[in-house]
Design a protein around this motif. Structure first.
Motif, PDB file in Angstrom:
ATOM      1  N   VAL A  72      -2.932  -6.374   0.039  1.00 31.99           N
ATOM      2  CA  VAL A  72      -2.055  -5.326   0.566  1.00 31.99           C
ATOM      3  C   VAL A  72      -2.239  -4.038  -0.237  1.00 31.99           C
ATOM      4  O   VAL A  72      -2.357  -2.942   0.332  1.00 31.99           O
ATOM      5  CB  VAL A  72      -0.582  -5.776   0.549  1.00 31.99           C
ATOM      6  N   VAL A  73      -2.274  -4.151  -1.554  1.00 31.59           N
ATOM      7  CA  VAL A  73      -2.427  -2.976  -2.414  1.00 31.59           C
ATOM      8  C   VAL A  73      -3.751  -2.271  -2.134  1.00 31.59           C
ATOM      9  O   VAL A  73      -3.804  -1.047  -1.984  1.00 31.59           O
ATOM     10  CB  VAL A  73      -2.320  -3.381  -3.893  1.00 31.59           C
ATOM     11  N   PHE A  74      -4.839  -3.027  -2.071  1.00 27.28           N
ATOM     12  CA  PHE A  74      -6.150  -2.416  -1.836  1.00 27.28           C
ATOM     13  C   PHE A  74      -6.212  -1.753  -0.467  1.00 27.28           C
ATOM     14  O   PHE A  74      -6.778  -0.673  -0.313  1.00 27.28           O
ATOM     15  CB  PHE A  74      -7.245  -3.468  -1.956  1.00 27.28           C
ATOM     16  N   ASP A  75      -5.641  -2.387   0.540  1.00 27.84           N
ATOM     17  CA  ASP A  75      -5.655  -1.806   1.878  1.00 27.84           C
ATOM     18  C   ASP A  75      -4.789  -0.551   1.952  1.00 27.84           C
ATOM     19  O   ASP A  75      -5.146   0.426   2.617  1.00 27.84           O
ATOM     20  CB  ASP A  75      -5.173  -2.828   2.915  1.00 27.84           C
ATOM     21  N   ALA A  76      -3.656  -0.586   1.271  1.00 35.35           N
ATOM     22  CA  ALA A  76      -2.705   0.533   1.361  1.00 35.35           C
ATOM     23  C   ALA A  76      -3.175   1.748   0.575  1.00 35.35           C
ATOM     24  O   ALA A  76      -3.147   2.884   1.072  1.00 35.35           O
ATOM     25  CB  ALA A  76      -1.329   0.088   0.879  1.00 35.35           C
ATOM     26  N   PHE A  77      -3.598   1.537  -0.663  1.00 36.49           N
ATOM     27  CA  PHE A  77      -3.924   2.651  -1.547  1.00 36.49           C
ATOM     28  C   PHE A  77      -5.415   2.974  -1.586  1.00 36.49           C
ATOM     29  O   PHE A  77      -5.777   4.096  -1.964  1.00 36.49           O
ATOM     30  CB  PHE A  77      -3.436   2.362  -2.969  1.00 36.49           C
TER      31      PHE A  77
ATOM     32  N   LEU B 170      12.127   0.322  -2.692  1.00 32.88           N
ATOM     33  CA  LEU B 170      11.049   1.074  -2.055  1.00 32.88           C
ATOM     34  C   LEU B 170      11.524   2.038  -0.962  1.00 32.88           C
ATOM     35  O   LEU B 170      11.029   3.177  -0.899  1.00 32.88           O
ATOM     36  CB  LEU B 170       9.987   0.120  -1.505  1.00 32.88           C
ATOM     37  N   PRO B 171      12.447   1.667  -0.083  1.00 37.51           N
ATOM     38  CA  PRO B 171      12.850   2.636   0.947  1.00 37.51           C
ATOM     39  C   PRO B 171      13.397   3.935   0.363  1.00 37.51           C
ATOM     40  O   PRO B 171      13.015   5.031   0.797  1.00 37.51           O
ATOM     41  CB  PRO B 171      13.916   1.870   1.741  1.00 37.51           C
ATOM     42  N   GLN B 172      14.271   3.840  -0.634  1.00 40.36           N
ATOM     43  CA  GLN B 172      14.807   5.056  -1.232  1.00 40.36           C
ATOM     44  C   GLN B 172      13.772   5.747  -2.131  1.00 40.36           C
ATOM     45  O   GLN B 172      13.822   6.975  -2.305  1.00 40.36           O
ATOM     46  CB  GLN B 172      16.105   4.787  -2.002  1.00 40.36           C
ATOM     47  N   THR B 173      12.823   4.975  -2.675  1.00 44.24           N
ATOM     48  CA  THR B 173      11.749   5.586  -3.452  1.00 44.24           C
ATOM     49  C   THR B 173      10.872   6.466  -2.565  1.00 44.24           C
ATOM     50  O   THR B 173      10.407   7.534  -2.986  1.00 44.24           O
ATOM     51  CB  THR B 173      10.901   4.501  -4.141  1.00 44.24           C
ATOM     52  N   ILE B 174      10.635   6.037  -1.342  1.00 41.58           N
ATOM     53  CA  ILE B 174       9.886   6.866  -0.391  1.00 41.58           C
ATOM     54  C   ILE B 174      10.611   8.182  -0.144  1.00 41.58           C
ATOM     55  O   ILE B 174       9.997   9.267  -0.151  1.00 41.58           O
ATOM     56  CB  ILE B 174       9.676   6.093   0.927  1.00 41.58           C
ATOM     57  N   GLN B 175      11.924   8.122   0.052  1.00 42.71           N
ATOM     58  CA  GLN B 175      12.706   9.352   0.227  1.00 42.71           C
ATOM     59  C   GLN B 175      12.604  10.241  -1.015  1.00 42.71           C
ATOM     60  O   GLN B 175      12.473  11.472  -0.912  1.00 42.71           O
ATOM     61  CB  GLN B 175      14.165   9.011   0.491  1.00 42.71           C
ATOM     62  N   PHE B 176      12.679   9.629  -2.171  1.00 45.50           N
ATOM     63  CA  PHE B 176      12.595  10.356  -3.434  1.00 45.50           C
ATOM     64  C   PHE B 176      11.245  11.052  -3.577  1.00 45.50           C
ATOM     65  O   PHE B 176      11.181  12.256  -3.897  1.00 45.50           O
ATOM     66  CB  PHE B 176      12.835   9.360  -4.577  1.00 45.50           C
ATOM     67  N   VAL B 177      10.166  10.331  -3.337  1.00 43.61           N
ATOM     68  CA  VAL B 177       8.827  10.913  -3.446  1.00 43.61           C
ATOM     69  C   VAL B 177       8.670  12.081  -2.480  1.00 43.61           C
ATOM     70  O   VAL B 177       8.053  13.104  -2.804  1.00 43.61           O
ATOM     71  CB  VAL B 177       7.756   9.830  -3.210  1.00 43.61           C
ATOM     72  N   ASP B 178       9.245  11.951  -1.302  1.00 43.35           N
ATOM     73  CA  ASP B 178       9.121  13.028  -0.315  1.00 43.35           C
ATOM     74  C   ASP B 178       9.808  14.319  -0.757  1.00 43.35           C
ATOM     75  O   ASP B 178       9.503  15.401  -0.245  1.00 43.35           O
ATOM     76  CB  ASP B 178       9.689  12.573   1.033  1.00 43.35           C
TER      77      ASP B 178
ATOM     78  N   LEU C  44       5.553  -0.785   0.977  1.00 46.63           N
ATOM     79  CA  LEU C  44       4.489  -0.320   0.092  1.00 46.63           C
ATOM     80  C   LEU C  44       3.437   0.457   0.883  1.00 46.63           C
ATOM     81  O   LEU C  44       2.945   1.500   0.428  1.00 46.63           O
ATOM     82  CB  LEU C  44       3.839  -1.501  -0.619  1.00 46.63           C
ATOM     83  N   THR C  45       3.087  -0.045   2.048  1.00 45.53           N
ATOM     84  CA  THR C  45       2.102   0.636   2.884  1.00 45.53           C
ATOM     85  C   THR C  45       2.589   2.025   3.278  1.00 45.53           C
ATOM     86  O   THR C  45       1.817   2.992   3.291  1.00 45.53           O
ATOM     87  CB  THR C  45       1.795  -0.206   4.134  1.00 45.53           C
ATOM     88  N   GLU C  46       3.882   2.139   3.574  1.00 45.08           N
ATOM     89  CA  GLU C  46       4.437   3.442   3.916  1.00 45.08           C
ATOM     90  C   GLU C  46       4.404   4.378   2.705  1.00 45.08           C
ATOM     91  O   GLU C  46       4.030   5.555   2.826  1.00 45.08           O
ATOM     92  CB  GLU C  46       5.867   3.283   4.423  1.00 45.08           C
ATOM     93  N   LEU C  47       4.774   3.881   1.533  1.00 44.63           N
ATOM     94  CA  LEU C  47       4.724   4.702   0.328  1.00 44.63           C
ATOM     95  C   LEU C  47       3.302   5.184   0.057  1.00 44.63           C
ATOM     96  O   LEU C  47       3.088   6.342  -0.327  1.00 44.63           O
ATOM     97  CB  LEU C  47       5.244   3.913  -0.873  1.00 44.63           C
TER      98      LEU C  47
END
Length: 302
Positions: free
Chosen positions: A239-244, A166-174, A203-206
């Protein structure tokens, strides 16, 4: 926080939503023609998957819970499979779209995309990032060049990762702010170990990226296949419902892999139990509208 209730043994599409004519979309499932010994991911304990799974098999089980449409997702990592799935989708009103595969690191990626993007009902592509030996694979220049070419063809990208990615996925999405992404299987948290962090925070950050959607799928196979319960999964769903929010969450079965730990009906009923206390509009987003928006189809016209 969205309030979730326990398992209600009711159809995914209840009388209220069905009376409005809303289709219920299974946003994640697979077909295959089994050829021994099967794909590399089909390991020990998966003997029940060592047969053909085709559209007539899915329609039979989906009808029991009111599911009326589906997104077909690749699992063989070949353009030939993508073409086959497209042909199935083209011949069936039940199928809303296809998430295929492309060799995104290829120097000829644009011509490869052109070959696939014109196939009927192809809406996106996926690469099994979690199968790559390099955990930083999503940051490779050649891979990013391939992904950057998808937008001009209107193709979405499904993210298949483990929580450690997830951390590198966030960088990738950005790097791709205008590309639509769909996160498969809520990034496969360590449900069996009952571990929430750092998956929850990452996940919340993504989810802060509005171009990312999330599939509520694949949870039971990350839990204990034999003893899981709705309560085991509830913290992850919250967590998913709150985040997305429901507007970027879509129901998916991951059939037939879900059958390793659950029947199709039990998984659909479990998901329905979690969303039953939401508003009609929120349920419609999870059951159809989020998939429609993310993949760009009209569920009443497919």
């Amino acid at each position: 926080m969205h309030s979730l209730i326990g398992l209600n043994r009711v159809l995914l599409c209840d009388a209220e939503t069905c009376s409005h004519g809303v289709r219920v979309i299974d946003a994640h499932q697979h077909f295959w023609r089994y050829r021994p010994p099967g794909p590399a991911w089909m390991g020990d304990g998966m003997d029940g998957l060592r047969r053909n799974f085709l559209i007539e098999d899915l329609v039979a089980v989906a009808a029991e819970v009111g599911v009326t449409g589906a997104i077909l997702v690749e699992c063989e990592r070949t353009i030939e499979e993508t073409s086959w799935l497209s042909a199935i989708a083209h011949s069936s009103d039940f199928t809303c779209g296809v998430v295929g595969w492309l060799p995104l690191t290829s120097p000829q990626i644009v011509s490869e995309i052109e070959r696939v993007a014109c196939l009927p009902k192809v809406k996106g592509v996926r690469h099994p990032i979690h199968d790559e030996s390099d955990d930083q694979f999503v940051l490779r220049d050649d891979f990013n060049r391939g992904v950057s070419a998808l937008e001009r063809f209107g193709l979405r990208f499904d993210l298949l990762v483990f929580e450690r990615h997830l951390p590198q996925t966030i960088q990738f999405v950005d790097r791709h702010p205008n590309q639509v992404f769909v996160l498969d299987h809520i990034a496969k948290p360590r449900i069996q170990d009952r571990v929430l962090s750092p998956w929850k925070e990452n996940l919340t950050e993504l989810a802060r990226r509005q171009n990312v959607y999330c599939k509520l799928s694949g949870l039971v196979t990350e839990a204990n296949w034999h003893t899981w319960s709705s309560e085991d999964l509830r913290p992850y769903v919250e967590v998913v419902f709150d985040a997305f929010t429901p507007k970027r969450v879509m129901f998916g079965s991951d059939w037939p892999l879900v059958t390793l730990a659950s029947s199709y009906t039990l998984w659909a009923e479990t998901a329905r139990g979690w969303i039953a206390q939401l508003s009609v509009t929120e349920r419609e987003w999870i059951e159809a509208r989020a998939a429609q928006q993310a993949y760009g189809f009209n569920p009443r016209q497919t």
